[in-house]
Write an enzyme that holds these catalytic residues in place. Structure first.
Site, PDB file in Angstrom:
ATOM      1  N   LYS A   1       3.743  11.363 -11.407  1.00 55.89           N
ATOM      2  CA  LYS A   1       2.848  10.548 -12.249  1.00 55.89           C
ATOM      3  C   LYS A   1       3.552   9.222 -12.509  1.00 55.89           C
ATOM      4  CE  LYS A   1       0.008  13.797 -14.849  1.00 55.89           C
ATOM      5  NZ  LYS A   1      -0.295  14.339 -16.189  1.00 55.89           N
TER       6      LYS A   1
ATOM      7  N   HIS B   1       8.420   8.453 -27.376  1.00 63.44           N
ATOM      8  CA  HIS B   1       7.432   9.355 -26.767  1.00 63.44           C
ATOM      9  C   HIS B   1       7.714  10.818 -27.151  1.00 63.44           C
ATOM     10  CE1 HIS B   1       4.650  11.019 -23.833  1.00 63.44           C
ATOM     11  NE2 HIS B   1       5.627  11.736 -23.342  1.00 63.44           N
TER      12      HIS B   1
ATOM     13  N   ARG C   1       0.806  -1.238   0.000  1.00 65.80           N
ATOM     14  CA  ARG C   1       0.000   0.000   0.000  1.00 65.80           C
ATOM     15  C   ARG C   1       0.835   1.282   0.000  1.00 65.80           C
ATOM     16  NH1 ARG C   1      -3.222  -3.161   3.542  1.00 65.80           N
ATOM     17  NH2 ARG C   1      -4.943  -4.064   2.372  1.00 65.80           N
TER      18      ARG C   1
ATOM     19  N   HIS D   1       0.098  10.823 -28.051  1.00 63.41           N
ATOM     20  CA  HIS D   1      -0.295   9.505 -27.517  1.00 63.41           C
ATOM     21  C   HIS D   1      -1.016   8.684 -28.587  1.00 63.41           C
ATOM     22  CE1 HIS D   1      -0.162  10.807 -22.993  1.00 63.41           C
ATOM     23  NE2 HIS D   1       1.024  10.559 -23.485  1.00 63.41           N
TER      24      HIS D   1
ATOM     25  N   GLU E   1      10.328  17.703 -24.863  1.00 59.03           N
ATOM     26  CA  GLU E   1       9.658  18.114 -23.618  1.00 59.03           C
ATOM     27  C   GLU E   1      10.224  19.443 -23.106  1.00 59.03           C
ATOM     28  OE1 GLU E   1       7.008  16.549 -22.649  1.00 59.03           O
ATOM     29  OE2 GLU E   1       7.206  14.368 -22.854  1.00 59.03           O
TER      30      GLU E   1
ATOM     31  N   ASN F   1       0.608  18.793 -20.881  1.00 57.54           N
ATOM     32  CA  ASN F   1       0.278  17.798 -21.903  1.00 57.54           C
ATOM     33  C   ASN F   1       0.199  18.389 -23.301  1.00 57.54           C
ATOM     34  OD1 ASN F   1       0.028  15.418 -20.350  1.00 57.54           O
ATOM     35  ND2 ASN F   1      -1.827  16.288 -19.461  1.00 57.54           N
TER      36      ASN F   1
ATOM     37  N   LYS G   1       8.331  22.806 -14.148  1.00 57.49           N
ATOM     38  CA  LYS G   1       7.503  21.657 -13.786  1.00 57.49           C
ATOM     39  C   LYS G   1       7.229  21.638 -12.284  1.00 57.49           C
ATOM     40  CE  LYS G   1       6.126  17.066 -14.392  1.00 57.49           C
ATOM     41  NZ  LYS G   1       6.166  15.827 -15.139  1.00 57.49           N
TER      42      LYS G   1
ATOM     43  N   GLU H   1      -3.565  17.332 -11.161  1.00 57.38           N
ATOM     44  CA  GLU H   1      -4.096  17.784 -12.454  1.00 57.38           C
ATOM     45  C   GLU H   1      -5.594  18.091 -12.423  1.00 57.38           C
ATOM     46  OE1 GLU H   1      -2.111  15.995 -15.881  1.00 57.38           O
ATOM     47  OE2 GLU H   1      -3.981  16.158 -16.973  1.00 57.38           O
TER      48      GLU H   1
ATOM     49  N   HIS I   1       0.497  16.147 -26.319  1.00 52.87           N
ATOM     50  CA  HIS I   1       0.414  14.746 -25.887  1.00 52.87           C
ATOM     51  C   HIS I   1      -0.840  14.036 -26.378  1.00 52.87           C
ATOM     52  CE1 HIS I   1       3.775  15.975 -23.465  1.00 52.87           C
ATOM     53  NE2 HIS I   1       3.866  14.826 -22.846  1.00 52.87           N
TER      54      HIS I   1
ATOM     55  N   ARG J   1      -2.019  21.807 -14.380  1.00 55.66           N
ATOM     56  CA  ARG J   1      -1.049  20.767 -14.747  1.00 55.66           C
ATOM     57  C   ARG J   1      -1.336  20.182 -16.132  1.00 55.66           C
ATOM     58  NH1 ARG J   1       1.770  15.958 -11.127  1.00 55.66           N
ATOM     59  NH2 ARG J   1       2.985  15.149 -12.874  1.00 55.66           N
TER      60      ARG J   1
HETATM   61  P1  NAD Z   1      13.014   5.218 -21.998  1.00 56.14           P
HETATM   62  O1  NAD Z   1      12.847   5.068 -20.575  1.00 56.14           O
HETATM   63  O2  NAD Z   1      12.505   4.136 -22.895  1.00 56.14           O
HETATM   64  O3  NAD Z   1      14.562   5.460 -22.322  1.00 56.14           O
HETATM   65  C1  NAD Z   1      14.969   5.625 -23.646  1.00 56.14           C
HETATM   66  C2  NAD Z   1      16.104   4.648 -24.014  1.00 56.14           C
HETATM   67  O4  NAD Z   1      17.328   5.117 -23.495  1.00 56.14           O
HETATM   68  C3  NAD Z   1      15.922   3.251 -23.464  1.00 56.14           C
HETATM   69  O5  NAD Z   1      16.389   2.326 -24.408  1.00 56.14           O
HETATM   70  C4  NAD Z   1      16.820   3.262 -22.236  1.00 56.14           C
HETATM   71  O6  NAD Z   1      17.242   1.988 -21.844  1.00 56.14           O
HETATM   72  C5  NAD Z   1      17.968   4.088 -22.732  1.00 56.14           C
HETATM   73  N1  NAD Z   1      18.761   4.773 -21.738  1.00 56.14           N
HETATM   74  C6  NAD Z   1      18.362   5.337 -20.586  1.00 56.14           C
HETATM   75  N2  NAD Z   1      19.360   6.035 -20.045  1.00 56.14           N
HETATM   76  C7  NAD Z   1      20.424   5.899 -20.846  1.00 56.14           C
HETATM   77  C8  NAD Z   1      21.738   6.403 -20.827  1.00 56.14           C
HETATM   78  N3  NAD Z   1      22.135   7.261 -19.896  1.00 56.14           N
HETATM   79  N4  NAD Z   1      22.583   6.045 -21.805  1.00 56.14           N
HETATM   80  C9  NAD Z   1      22.170   5.221 -22.815  1.00 56.14           C
HETATM   81  N5  NAD Z   1      20.932   4.746 -22.908  1.00 56.14           N
HETATM   82  C10 NAD Z   1      20.053   5.085 -21.936  1.00 56.14           C
HETATM   83  O7  NAD Z   1      12.339   6.566 -22.555  1.00 56.14           O
HETATM   84  P2  NAD Z   1      12.264   8.050 -21.956  1.00 56.14           P
HETATM   85  O8  NAD Z   1      12.221   8.923 -23.131  1.00 56.14           O
HETATM   86  O9  NAD Z   1      13.254   8.282 -20.911  1.00 56.14           O
HETATM   87  O10 NAD Z   1      10.845   8.068 -21.228  1.00 56.14           O
HETATM   88  C11 NAD Z   1       9.649   7.890 -21.969  1.00 56.14           C
HETATM   89  C12 NAD Z   1       8.583   7.409 -21.029  1.00 56.14           C
HETATM   90  O11 NAD Z   1       8.356   8.396 -20.036  1.00 56.14           O
HETATM   91  C13 NAD Z   1       7.260   7.157 -21.716  1.00 56.14           C
HETATM   92  O12 NAD Z   1       6.723   5.939 -21.262  1.00 56.14           O
HETATM   93  C14 NAD Z   1       6.399   8.314 -21.243  1.00 56.14           C
HETATM   94  O13 NAD Z   1       5.034   7.988 -21.197  1.00 56.14           O
HETATM   95  C15 NAD Z   1       6.955   8.570 -19.881  1.00 56.14           C
HETATM   96  N6  NAD Z   1       6.712   9.924 -19.382  1.00 56.14           N
HETATM   97  C16 NAD Z   1       6.223  10.045 -18.133  1.00 56.14           C
HETATM   98  C17 NAD Z   1       6.018  11.306 -17.597  1.00 56.14           C
HETATM   99  C18 NAD Z   1       5.548  11.444 -16.177  1.00 56.14           C
HETATM  100  O14 NAD Z   1       5.222  12.560 -15.766  1.00 56.14           O
HETATM  101  N7  NAD Z   1       5.536  10.384 -15.398  1.00 56.14           N
HETATM  102  C19 NAD Z   1       6.307  12.445 -18.353  1.00 56.14           C
HETATM  103  C20 NAD Z   1       6.824  12.287 -19.640  1.00 56.14           C
HETATM  104  C21 NAD Z   1       7.028  11.010 -20.150  1.00 56.14           C
HETATM  105  N1  GLY Z   2       4.207  15.039 -18.193  1.00 52.65           N
HETATM  106  C1  GLY Z   2       2.947  15.574 -17.783  1.00 52.65           C
HETATM  107  C2  GLY Z   2       2.820  15.735 -16.309  1.00 52.65           C
HETATM  108  O1  GLY Z   2       3.690  15.369 -15.548  1.00 52.65           O
HETATM  109  O2  GLY Z   2       1.831  16.211 -15.860  1.00 52.65           O
END
Ligand code: NAD
Ligand code: GLY
Length: 373
Positions: free
Chosen positions: A153, A275, A131, A262, A195, A255, A237, A247, A258, A251
């Site tokens: 998030k 992404h 939990r 998406h 972003e 997006n 942010k 949100e 997005h 917030r």
């Molecule tokens: P990812 O986590 O897939 O990383 C991208 C690639 O880079 C992967 O292959 C990873 O293994 C590799 N990698 C990571 N660090 C590395 C490094 N230092 N050197 C070499 N390779 C490395 O993608 P991302 O772009 O980091 O994140 C995208 C995700 O984040 C999506 O799922 C998206 O929905 C999510 N997201 C979430 C929020 C939130 O607020 N929670 C906001 C924006 C995006």
């Molecule tokens: N990436 C959108 C949010 O964190 O709200």
């Protein structure tokens, strides 16, 4: 081991009263125990990472977390496969399995080492394990350093929609070692910059102009430029999250692009478009719609197009995607209320709004006319 106090680093905070937490930014912070250890809940630590990041950074992080006396802390790891297509409940179950197999209790801490996929899944695993347990973000992609590691998030994808299953669950700290960007592929760097551009577009025209001037330096991994971009992005942010954690209003502006993006990610199969790439094209679509509504001048639209292109991001939508394909996913967007589609649009450069009154024929023609490749 270098004493962390000797490392050049900068710090900001996400102000959430008792859940206030720091974002530490600097080179070499993976080796800085006092940036990490104070945020652990107890002696049980589970590092969550993936097969790509583990060979690069896991041993350093383990050394930092374990300290000199390895008996003090029980540091384990779970290494997941890589890729957006693995952002599923099945992967999160593997984290829970590892926690249970290790006998970890409510005072354990999950440490997410990787990009946004790992951070979102580790955070969701932490939100649900017994939990709710502590977690710390150690983001290693630009995208995760400027966006996903901050704000709480967490979650996974569903075949019918991005990030459809999840929870708000804040980390105890975010540790950004800017040195990790040295190993990031150029395509991933551009995806992260999408972003960064978003923050300029939604609320900071000066930052947007700075990005236009500094894009070659950012893409060339200039450490000073990247550090400034990370700090300015995280500051925007953090401020928005502090005002609207779950949100209910502002917030949603984070997006921008997005809703379109998406739809691209889901339609193309998770991971085929990154992404950030989908967000880049999506921001152009949002800007083009804002122009059709008469809010954005042609010159401003041209600036957005040039910046997105200069960042190395796609400026077209996928060839095989029809207007109906877009609409099918956009109707499921989390921002929608009842049957009304709510889109983040630009009221001017550096200012955004959530708009739920786009004439449907205007949206449909934008979706049909937007360039494809
Ligand atoms: P990812 O986590 O897939 O990383 C991208 C690639 O880079 C992967 O292959 C990873 O293994 C590799 N990698 C990571 N660090 C590395 C490094 N230092 N050197 C070499 N390779 C490395 O993608 P991302 O772009 O980091 O994140 C995208 C995700 O984040 C999506 O799922 C998206 O929905 C999510 N997201 C979430 C929020 C939130 O607020 N929670 C906001 C924006 C995006
Ligand atoms: N990436 C959108 C949010 O964190 O709200």
């Amino acid at each position: 081991m270098t004493a962390s106090s000797a490392l050049p680093y900068q710090r900001l905070h996400v102000e959430l009263d008792a859940r206030r937490y720091p974002i530490h930014v600097g080179p070499g912070l993976l080796d800085a125990p006092d940036m990490l250890v104070p945020y652990l809940a107890g002696r049980q630590v589970m590092i969550v990472t993936n097969e790509t990041v583990a060979p690069l950074y896991l041993e350093r992080l383990k050394r930092t977390l374990s300290g000199d006396d390895r008996d003090v802390r029980d540091v384990r790891e779970v290494i997941l496969p890589d890729g957006e297509h693995t952002k599923t409940l099945a992967s999160v179950e593997r984290i829970w399995d590892a926690l249970l197999a290790a006998g970890f209790n409510r005072r354990c801490t999950l440490v997410a080492l990787g990009g946004g996929v790992i951070g979102d899944m580790a955070g969701f695993a932490a939100a649900c394990y017994q939990r709710g347990v502590a977690f710390v973000q150690v983001p290693t992609t630009l995208l995760s350093q400027v966006d996903s590691s901050v704000g709480g998030k967490t979650g996974v994808n569903h075949p019918r929609g991005k990030n459809m299953i999840g929870a708000f669950w804040q980390p105890r700290a975010v540790l950004i070692d800017t040195g990790t960007l040295a190993t990031l592929p150029a395509r991933e760097l551009s995806a992260g910059l999408a972003e960064v551009i978003k923050y300029g577009l939604i609320q900071d025209a000066d930052f947007l102009a700075w990005l236009e001037a500094r894009m070659p330096a950012l893409r060339g991994l200039d450490v000073e430029a990247l550090t400034e971009a990370i700090l300015r992005s995280c500051a925007i942010k953090a401020e928005i999250v502090a005002r609207d954690e779950t949100e209910q209003g502002q917030r949603a502006l984070l997006n921008l692009g997005h809703t379109f993006g998406h739809a691209i990610e889901a339609h193309q199969g998770y991971g085929n478009w990154l992404h950030g790439e989908a967000v880049g094209a999506g921001m152009l679509m949002a800007a083009a719609l804002s122009q059709r509504l008469g809010w954005l001048a042609a010159d401003d639209m041209a600036r957005v197009e040039t910046l997105v292109a200069d960042t190395g991001l796609p400026v077209t939508a996928p060839a095989a995607m029809s207007a109906d394909d877009f609409l099918a996913t956009m109707r499921l967007d989390k921002k929608n209320i009842d049957d009304r589609l709510r889109l983040v649009l630009l009221s001017s450069l550096g200012e955004a709004c959530v708009y739920d009154d786009t004439p449907s024929d205007m949206l449909e023609s934008l979706l049909a006319d937007f360039p494809r490749a």
